[in-house]
Write an enzyme that holds these catalytic residues in place. Structure first.
Site, mmCIF file in Angstrom:
data_model
loop_
_atom_site.group_PDB
_atom_site.id
_atom_site.type_symbol
_atom_site.label_atom_id
_atom_site.label_comp_id
_atom_site.label_asym_id
_atom_site.label_seq_id
_atom_site.Cartn_x
_atom_site.Cartn_y
_atom_site.Cartn_z
ATOM 1 N N TYR A 1 0.828 -1.211 0.000
ATOM 2 C CA TYR A 1 0.000 0.000 0.000
ATOM 3 C C TYR A 1 0.863 1.262 0.000
ATOM 4 C CZ TYR A 1 -4.579 -2.106 1.016
ATOM 5 O OH TYR A 1 -5.760 -2.789 0.954
ATOM 6 N N LYS B 1 3.283 -15.392 2.628
ATOM 7 C CA LYS B 1 3.425 -16.141 1.373
ATOM 8 C C LYS B 1 4.918 -16.392 1.177
ATOM 9 C CE LYS B 1 1.765 -17.765 -2.538
ATOM 10 N NZ LYS B 1 0.933 -18.984 -2.598
ATOM 11 N N ASP C 1 -2.848 -18.257 1.020
ATOM 12 C CA ASP C 1 -3.885 -18.927 0.214
ATOM 13 C C ASP C 1 -4.553 -20.039 1.016
ATOM 14 O OD1 ASP C 1 -1.409 -20.186 0.128
ATOM 15 O OD2 ASP C 1 -1.503 -20.741 -1.986
ATOM 16 N N ASP D 1 -6.129 -7.005 4.528
ATOM 17 C CA ASP D 1 -7.282 -6.369 3.890
ATOM 18 C C ASP D 1 -8.225 -7.435 3.344
ATOM 19 O OD1 ASP D 1 -8.862 -4.316 2.646
ATOM 20 O OD2 ASP D 1 -7.924 -4.863 0.746
ATOM 21 N N ASP E 1 -12.035 -9.074 5.045
ATOM 22 C CA ASP E 1 -13.348 -9.073 4.382
ATOM 23 C C ASP E 1 -13.945 -10.470 4.410
ATOM 24 O OD1 ASP E 1 -13.154 -6.371 3.726
ATOM 25 O OD2 ASP E 1 -13.793 -6.660 1.651
HETATM 26 C C1 IPM Z 1 -10.199 -1.273 4.362
HETATM 27 C C2 IPM Z 1 -10.474 -0.692 2.996
HETATM 28 C C3 IPM Z 1 -9.299 0.205 2.637
HETATM 29 C C4 IPM Z 1 -8.051 -0.651 2.624
HETATM 30 C C5 IPM Z 1 -9.481 0.960 1.320
HETATM 31 C C6 IPM Z 1 -10.726 1.813 1.321
HETATM 32 C C7 IPM Z 1 -8.277 1.789 0.981
HETATM 33 O O1 IPM Z 1 -10.673 -1.701 2.080
HETATM 34 O O2 IPM Z 1 -10.094 -0.496 5.327
HETATM 35 O O3 IPM Z 1 -10.105 -2.496 4.466
HETATM 36 O O4 IPM Z 1 -7.793 -1.331 1.622
HETATM 37 O O5 IPM Z 1 -7.322 -0.637 3.600
HETATM 38 MG MG MG Z 2 -10.730 -3.672 2.933
#
Ligand code: IPM
Ligand code: MG
Length: 359
Positions: A142, A191, A223, A247, A251
């Site tokens: 990032y 990884k 993975d 990240d 999710d």
């Molecule tokens: C998160 C989001 C952010 C990230 C984006 C909006 C830049 O997906 O906080 O997980 O990737 O960190």
């Molecule tokens: Mg995210």
């Protein structure tokens, strides 16, 4: 206690969900005799529109000077075509880096009331889902150099992934310390079969392990981890991983708990000033319709009370109120199932406030 909170409503559903969280905080302050003052901060698309910059320097300064920051969400299709360094998300990345919050903690815990909303089989959910992802937040791909150049008549894009040993060590320590406070199991995810940065990651984690003999350290390739999270999430206690893997995995982890709309997160660095936000995005498709789930943001506010302001009782009070509202069968659209009562964002906020009881 007096505390100043920098408030970033942001874009999309951001303003709606943050407003509900602020109403909850207002009631908590009344119940417990605290004074919370708020400083509005523009960040994201709205800041691009207003100031031509997703996070003007003076806005970042307001956050750094606050006692903590509460954030809704940023971004939306309106700003899809602006150059990379000007995107709304860039404001968020600059905020994280500027505040020095290198440790992002994302709990994945199933609310028993929402077990039905999990896409996993009942037999898997019943084994329990209660782990936390400790994500490195201000390093890695990032924050490496991003560029698109032309080579031999075609475009070539490069995103650099670098980690220093000390960056890995400081997040590693948070991983071990978090595990010490929980079930003492730490899984380091990387990884290392492909990436140098992951081999260094693994090496540092194993060096640190000697200092935390009470914590059982394991390694897992990212993975495989993605697979294990859906196959048997009960095996995890604390996962520590680098920025981009965290990240993606967070999710996935949120989804198996029923809804990404329920999950708060804290980002902390060397000072007590933290950044608290739901992990979901700005959901522009449902913005302004009063149907978004404010619970992730309300729980982020609770995390802020607990971790930055040392107000554990007040945090419990909010979490218990959320639980009571779920017990009573109220659900926003994202967590709705047959037989429940569907409510919008404002009504969900009001119900939580009605259920705030000083313990
Ligand atoms: C998160 C989001 C952010 C990230 C984006 C909006 C830049 O997906 O906080 O997980 O990737 O960190
Ligand atoms: Mg995210």
């Amino acid at each position: 206690m007096n505390r100043n909170i920098a408030v970033i409503r942001g874009d999309g559903i951001g303003p709606e969900i943050v407003n509900q969280a602020l109403l909850v905080l207002k009631r908590v302050a009344e119940l417990y005799g605290h004074t919370f003052t708020y400083t509005d901060v523009d960040m994201g698309g709205c800041a691009i529109d207003k100031w031509g910059d997703p996070l003007p320097q003076e806005m970042l300064q307001k956050c750094i000077e606050s006692d903590s920051v509460l954030l809704g969400a940023v971004g939306g299709p309106k700003w899809n075509d602006v150059p990379g360094h000007m995107r709304p998300e860039k404001g968020l990345l600059r905020l994280r880096a500027g505040m020095g919050v290198y440790s992002n903690n994302r709990p994945a815990k199933i609310w028993p009331q929402l077990a039905d909303a999990s896409p996993l089989k009942e037999s898997i959910v019943q084994k329990g889902i209660d782990f936390i992802i400790v994500r490195e937040l201000i390093g890695g791909i990032y924050f490496g150099k991003h560029e698109t150049v032309e080579e031999n008549g075609e475009a070539v894009s490069i995103d650099e992934l670098r980690y220093t040993e000390s960056e890995i060590e400081r997040i590693g320590r948070i991983g071990f310390e978090t595990a010490q406070k929980r079930n003492k199991k730490l899984c380091s995810v990387e990884k290392s079969n492909v990436l140098d940065s992951s081999r260094l990651w693994k090496k540092v984690m194993h060096r640190l392990a000697a200092e935390y003999p009470d914590v059982e350290l394991s390694d897992m390739l990212v993975d495989n981890c993605a697979m294990q999270i859906v196959k048997d999430p009960s095996q995890f206690d604390v996962i520590v991983t680098e920025n981009m893997f965290g990240d993606i995995l967070s999710d996935e982890a949120s989804m198996i708990t029923g809804s990404i709309g329920m999950i708060p997160s804290s980002s902390l660095g060397a000072t007590g000033c933290g950044l608290y936000e739901p992990i979901h995005g700005s959901a522009p498709d449902i913005a302004g319709k009063d149907i978004a789930n404010p619970i992730g943001t309300v729980l982020a506010a609770a995390m802020m009370l607990r971790y930055s302001f040392d107000m554990a009782e007040e945090a419990d009070c909010i979490e218990n109120a959320v639980s009571a509202v779920l017990d009573a069968g109220y659900r926003t659209g994202d967590i709705f199932s047959e037989g429940c009562k569907k409510v919008g964002c404002t009504e969900m906020g009001s119900l939580i406030i009605e259920n705030l009881k000083k313990g």
